[in-house]
Scaffold this motif. Structure first.
Motif, mmCIF file in Angstrom:
data_model
loop_
_atom_site.group_PDB
_atom_site.id
_atom_site.type_symbol
_atom_site.label_atom_id
_atom_site.label_comp_id
_atom_site.label_asym_id
_atom_site.label_seq_id
_atom_site.Cartn_x
_atom_site.Cartn_y
_atom_site.Cartn_z
ATOM 1 N N SER A 1 4.665 14.164 -13.805
ATOM 2 C CA SER A 1 3.747 14.845 -14.715
ATOM 3 C C SER A 1 3.827 16.364 -14.549
ATOM 4 C CB SER A 1 2.323 14.342 -14.465
ATOM 5 O OG SER A 1 1.414 14.995 -15.296
ATOM 6 N N ILE A 2 3.878 16.811 -13.305
ATOM 7 C CA ILE A 2 3.997 18.247 -13.034
ATOM 8 C C ILE A 2 5.318 18.780 -13.603
ATOM 9 C CG2 ILE A 2 4.277 19.983 -11.205
ATOM 10 C CD1 ILE A 2 2.339 18.188 -9.512
ATOM 11 N N ALA B 1 0.827 -1.212 0.000
ATOM 12 C CA ALA B 1 0.000 0.000 0.000
ATOM 13 C C ALA B 1 0.861 1.262 0.000
ATOM 14 C CB ALA B 1 -0.952 0.007 1.189
ATOM 15 N N ILE B 2 1.905 1.301 0.829
ATOM 16 C CA ILE B 2 2.738 2.501 0.874
ATOM 17 C C ILE B 2 3.554 2.623 -0.410
ATOM 18 C CG2 ILE B 2 4.635 1.432 2.176
ATOM 19 C CD1 ILE B 2 3.438 5.122 2.321
ATOM 20 N N SER B 3 3.980 1.507 -0.966
ATOM 21 C CA SER B 3 4.713 1.556 -2.234
ATOM 22 C C SER B 3 3.827 2.098 -3.348
ATOM 23 C CB SER B 3 5.236 0.166 -2.605
ATOM 24 O OG SER B 3 6.215 -0.241 -1.682
ATOM 25 N N ALA C 1 2.393 6.507 -6.946
ATOM 26 C CA ALA C 1 1.390 7.407 -7.528
ATOM 27 C C ALA C 1 1.798 8.870 -7.333
ATOM 28 C CB ALA C 1 0.019 7.148 -6.911
ATOM 29 N N GLU C 2 2.320 9.195 -6.168
ATOM 30 C CA GLU C 2 2.777 10.562 -5.912
ATOM 31 C C GLU C 2 3.944 10.921 -6.838
ATOM 32 O OE1 GLU C 2 1.730 13.069 -3.422
ATOM 33 O OE2 GLU C 2 -0.031 11.807 -3.736
ATOM 34 N N PHE D 1 5.720 17.164 -1.990
ATOM 35 C CA PHE D 1 5.932 15.725 -2.103
ATOM 36 C C PHE D 1 6.773 15.181 -0.950
ATOM 37 C CE2 PHE D 1 8.864 12.333 -3.067
ATOM 38 C CZ PHE D 1 7.979 11.294 -3.313
ATOM 39 N N GLY D 2 7.843 15.860 -0.605
ATOM 40 C CA GLY D 2 8.770 15.342 0.402
ATOM 41 C C GLY D 2 8.123 15.084 1.744
#
Length: 190
Positions: free
Chosen positions: A101-102, A87-89, A94-95, A123-124
């Motif tokens: 993309s950004i 789940a965390i991976s 996804a992030e 993000f960090g």
């Protein structure tokens, strides 16, 4: 309620995160806690460099992103030893996809606004707090992650925003008091 704040060196690697988890476990056993975490050491600078590289139209940002990706997935692999890390991976992947993309958008228009840089930098903190929250949960420590981007209200002066303390305090109290959790994990600088 205790508030514990850990900076980037405290979450720099899996070994340090294990130490943070131990401190949090002991503190949460005695009292309700809010844990505020920074990005993993070096991540914020890496994200700034990534944004600036993309702004120059240089696709070298992809290599910089790969370094950030490798660091986060290495920490996940060491913390979870293959158990309970799916789940965390998936979340971090996804992030990172969104971050790529950004950055690609920045590269294409060759413009990095302060608003976009703030989004890149978030993000960090989001990744480090989600990793620590997942590690605590994997160790049997119930916790609740809160997105400080929705708790802290500021003006629109991106890069140098001023906090609206009245609204932020109202939101924080409502969020924490409305929860049954004893342990709350929140990103720091967002």
């Amino acid at each position: 309620m205790k508030v514990l704040k850990f900076g980037g060196s405290s979450v720099a690697n899996a070994e340090n995160i294990e130490k943070v988890v131990d401190i949090v476990k002991r503190s949460a056993a005695a009292d309700a806690c809010v844990v505020v975490l920074s990005a993993m050491q070096g991540t914020t600078d890496g994200l700034i460099d990534l944004g600036r590289t993309a702004e120059r139209g240089d696709d070298g940002f992809i290599g910089q992103l790969d370094e950030i990706r490798d660091r986060h997935f290495s920490v996940i692999a060491k913390l979870f030893d293959g158990r309970g890390s799916a789940a965390i991976s998936e979340f971090v992947a996804a992030e990172l996809d969104e971050l790529e993309s950004i950055a690609e958008g920045v590269r294409r228009v060759r413009e990095l606004t302060t608003k976009t840089l703030d989004r890149i930098l978030s993000f960090g903190e989001v990744a480090s707090t989600k990793i620590v929250a997942a590690k605590l949960a994997a160790d049997g420590i119930e916790n609740e992650w809160h997105d400080s981007r929705f708790l802290i209200r500021t003006d629109s002066n991106h890069g140098f925003a001023a906090v609206n303390f009245d609204e932020s305090n109202r939101r924080i109290k409502a969020e924490i008091n409305g929860s049954n959790a004893k342990l709350h994990i929140v990103p720091g600088f967002i």
